[in-house]
Design a protein around this motif. Structure first.
Motif, mmCIF file in Angstrom:
data_model
loop_
_atom_site.group_PDB
_atom_site.id
_atom_site.type_symbol
_atom_site.label_atom_id
_atom_site.label_comp_id
_atom_site.label_asym_id
_atom_site.label_seq_id
_atom_site.Cartn_x
_atom_site.Cartn_y
_atom_site.Cartn_z
ATOM 1 N N SER A 328 0.611 -0.943 -0.266
ATOM 2 C CA SER A 328 -0.492 -0.035 -0.487
ATOM 3 C C SER A 328 0.686 1.517 0.153
ATOM 4 O O SER A 328 2.372 1.181 0.513
ATOM 5 C CB SER A 328 -0.703 0.120 0.583
ATOM 6 N N LYS A 329 0.071 2.609 -0.353
ATOM 7 C CA LYS A 329 0.796 3.092 -0.110
ATOM 8 C C LYS A 329 0.849 4.158 0.925
ATOM 9 O O LYS A 329 0.028 4.178 2.107
ATOM 10 C CB LYS A 329 0.271 4.349 -1.331
ATOM 11 N N PRO A 330 2.138 5.164 1.199
ATOM 12 C CA PRO A 330 2.138 5.264 3.084
ATOM 13 C C PRO A 330 0.422 6.705 2.575
ATOM 14 O O PRO A 330 0.414 7.357 1.597
ATOM 15 C CB PRO A 330 3.494 6.384 2.677
ATOM 16 N N TRP A 386 1.720 0.857 7.268
ATOM 17 C CA TRP A 386 2.244 1.664 7.962
ATOM 18 C C TRP A 386 1.981 2.764 8.350
ATOM 19 O O TRP A 386 1.028 2.658 9.159
ATOM 20 C CB TRP A 386 1.619 3.224 6.078
ATOM 21 N N ASN A 387 3.302 3.218 9.751
ATOM 22 C CA ASN A 387 2.954 4.064 10.789
ATOM 23 C C ASN A 387 3.610 5.302 10.792
ATOM 24 O O ASN A 387 4.719 5.655 10.025
ATOM 25 C CB ASN A 387 3.063 3.048 12.408
ATOM 26 N N GLN A 388 3.544 6.262 11.545
ATOM 27 C CA GLN A 388 4.067 7.476 11.091
ATOM 28 C C GLN A 388 5.613 7.106 12.584
ATOM 29 O O GLN A 388 4.621 6.164 13.552
ATOM 30 C CB GLN A 388 2.803 8.665 12.273
ATOM 31 N N PHE A 413 10.607 3.105 3.685
ATOM 32 C CA PHE A 413 10.218 4.269 5.083
ATOM 33 C C PHE A 413 9.985 5.340 3.946
ATOM 34 O O PHE A 413 9.707 4.586 1.926
ATOM 35 C CB PHE A 413 11.192 4.820 5.460
ATOM 36 N N ALA A 414 8.931 5.734 4.096
ATOM 37 C CA ALA A 414 8.655 7.536 3.402
ATOM 38 C C ALA A 414 8.593 8.434 3.880
ATOM 39 O O ALA A 414 8.536 8.504 5.547
ATOM 40 C CB ALA A 414 7.318 7.498 2.368
ATOM 41 N N THR A 421 -1.961 14.599 11.671
ATOM 42 C CA THR A 421 -0.478 14.292 12.410
ATOM 43 C C THR A 421 -1.210 13.743 14.153
ATOM 44 O O THR A 421 0.095 13.451 14.210
ATOM 45 C CB THR A 421 -0.221 15.862 12.983
ATOM 46 N N SER A 422 -1.696 12.887 14.195
ATOM 47 C CA SER A 422 -2.400 12.554 14.700
ATOM 48 C C SER A 422 -2.372 11.026 14.968
ATOM 49 O O SER A 422 -2.608 10.195 15.705
ATOM 50 C CB SER A 422 -3.894 12.683 16.467
ATOM 51 N N ILE A 423 -1.972 10.745 13.813
ATOM 52 C CA ILE A 423 -1.884 9.225 13.600
ATOM 53 C C ILE A 423 -1.366 7.959 14.267
ATOM 54 O O ILE A 423 -0.005 8.461 14.723
ATOM 55 C CB ILE A 423 -1.638 8.919 11.737
ATOM 56 N N VAL A 424 -1.672 7.524 14.982
ATOM 57 C CA VAL A 424 -1.511 6.347 16.168
ATOM 58 C C VAL A 424 -0.279 5.569 15.503
ATOM 59 O O VAL A 424 -0.148 4.784 14.606
ATOM 60 C CB VAL A 424 -1.903 5.570 17.006
ATOM 61 N N GLU A 425 0.819 6.111 16.639
ATOM 62 C CA GLU A 425 1.659 5.166 15.278
ATOM 63 C C GLU A 425 2.136 3.286 16.416
ATOM 64 O O GLU A 425 1.868 3.453 17.340
ATOM 65 C CB GLU A 425 3.378 5.746 16.979
ATOM 66 N N ALA A 426 2.838 3.052 16.208
ATOM 67 C CA ALA A 426 3.157 1.319 16.673
ATOM 68 C C ALA A 426 3.245 1.241 17.824
ATOM 69 O O ALA A 426 4.261 2.401 18.448
ATOM 70 C CB ALA A 426 4.444 0.572 15.898
#
Length: 478
Positions: A328-330, A386-388, A413-414, A421-426
């Protein structure tokens, strides 16, 4: 008559016509000073002094140094000093150590005057003579052939192979003499290694650039130290210019460049630029991989090794499009796609490294053209999705904004600008310094296969809708 003779002799003695014997002077030896730790074949200086009191006339004194240990050669053991009055005279000897060992009272200094005066003093500081260190050096390069503009990592190991109990090699320095057409990219020349104990080694590396290499290139280096004197040397050779199709001509790559298939299995055509750097892994010492070149937005990859592991490389593949290793694309507006790998076969893990970070830059012109706030730039990492990553602005200048991101591991990476910007990271448990060993090993040396589906998604739903429509029309007719 006899009485007259005695009387005349007494008169002569009284007026000084007949000399009388004078008393001997009083001699004493001062402190005896010298280095107490000596290396075999090394010369040292021993200093002391002689004092004379009650001197009458001119007094000549022989001062002699005696070696009680049998470990030294004394070229001129006896010296002469003269006194015409009471005073002190300095004396010194240069001696050479000829055998090893320790002696508690190694030297005696004795003095004897020509008036029969004498004295002696024995040194009380123990002296130890050690075997000399034995230095050796080896060197190697990460590649054997080079093209113009390419970087070469020149690594070296300096060892003290003397037996236990020998002297340390002190103030060890390694000097690189580059041939014409080469320049130093990173590392300090000369490199200072400090002290190397017997049986120990010290290592390091330089990155050098083949600005204008000849067909045969010799990269010599030499090692010097305070002990022993002299120099040990070695050299490495690199053939050039290279004609290999998988060798980069870019100044940013250390081990290959754009147009070559990656160790990750990345498609040949998708690699815009490839850079490889090697750094020596020393436990608990920060390892920093510095990259240059306009093609590569990554400037530094860093982490702290948890073990000594020798030379470990970091490979960066800057891509034209999304990595072939992801499905998938980021999110957001993508600035660059890339793969970052550390070591081979998933070497980097929570058991081998800690605190990995990636530093990168984004052109201000790109941000302005796309109306993007630099605060929205994130480093994205792919594992199964994908994770921020936690990304912070580090600096900026007239052309670039510089960022640093903390990453739990290494994989595709990308660099992307995201609105949310609040997307949950791993999660922390999930991302504990993992580098997707399975992902890297599965794709090393292979090409990504496209997955195809043999099913017909949505078929049963369409059938159901059709049946409902038929039933509806039938009911209306009735």
């Amino acid at each position: 008559m006899k009485k007259l003779a005695v009387f005349l002799m007494a008169i002569l003695i009284a007026v000084g016509t007949i000399p009388t014997a004078s008393a001997a002077a009083s001699l004493s030896i001062g402190s005896i000073s010298y280095d107490t730790n000596v290396v075999k074949d090394e010369s040292i200086t021993i200093t002391s002094s002689v004092s004379a009191a009650s001197v009458s006339g001119t007094l000549t004194v022989d001062v002699t140094l005696t070696d009680n240990s049998g470990q030294f050669t004394i070229p001129s053991p006896t010296q002469q000093v003269q006194f015409t009055s009471d005073g002190t005279k300095a004396v010194s000897w240069t001696v050479t150590a000829t055998s090893t060992g320790t002696h508690s009272s190694p030297f005696t200094v004795s003095a004897s005057g020509d008036d029969d005066s004498s004295t002696a003093k024995t040194a009380s500081s123990a002296i130890t003579v050690k075997d000399r260190p034995v230095l050796s050096v080896s060197s190697s390069t990460d590649i054997s052939s080079v093209s113009a503009g390419q970087e070469v990592v020149l690594s070296y190991v300096v060892s003290n192979s003397a037996s236990s109990g020998a002297a340390d090699a002190t103030n060890v320095k390694v000097d690189l003499a580059l041939p014409s057409g080469w320049s130093l990219s990173s590392g300090t020349d000369p490199a200072s290694l400090g002290t190397i104990a017997p049986g120990a080694s010290s290592s390091g590396s330089w990155t050098v650039v083949a600005d204008d290499p000849s067909s045969s290139n010799t990269l010599p280096l030499s090692v010097t130290s305070t002990i022993p004197g002299g120099t040990v040397t070695t050299s490495s050779s690199v053939v050039g210019p290279s004609t290999s199709s998988d060798t980069s001509s870019s100044s940013g790559g250390g081990g290959g460049g754009g147009g070559g298939g990656g160790a990750s299995g990345e498609e040949y055509e998708n690699i815009a630029h490839k850079a490889v750097k090697k750094v020596y892994m020393q436990k608990d010492v920060l390892a920093e991989y510095e990259f240059t070149g306009e093609e590569n937005p990554i400037s530094i990859v860093s982490f702290t090794p948890k073990l000594n592991a020798g030379m470990i490389d970091v490979t960066i593949e800057v891509l034209h499009d999304t990595s072939a290793l992801v499905d998938s694309k980021p999110n957001g507006k993508v600035y660059r796609n890339m793969n970052i790998w550390v070591g081979k076969g998933g070497w980097a893990s929570s058991s081998t490294i800690s605190g990995p970070e990636v530093s990168f830059s984004v052109e201000k012109s790109w941000l302005e053209e796309n109306d993007i706030d630099s605060a929205n730039v994130r480093l994205m990492r792919y594992t199964t999705e994908w994770n921020q990553l936690e990304t912070a602005i580090a600096d900026e200048d007239s052309d670039f904004v510089y960022f640093t991101a903390k990453t739990p591991g290494f994989s595709p990476f990308a660099i992307s600008a995201v609105e949310d910007t609040s997307i949950v990271e791993a999660s922390e448990d999930e991302s504990e310094t993992s580098d997707d060993t399975g992902l890297q090993e599965e794709n090393e040396g292979t090409e990504q296969q496209e997955e195809t589906s043999n099913g017909l998604p949505g078929f049963s739903a369409l059938t159901l809708i059709g049946m409902l429509a038929v039933a509806f029309v039938a009911s209306r007719r009735k």
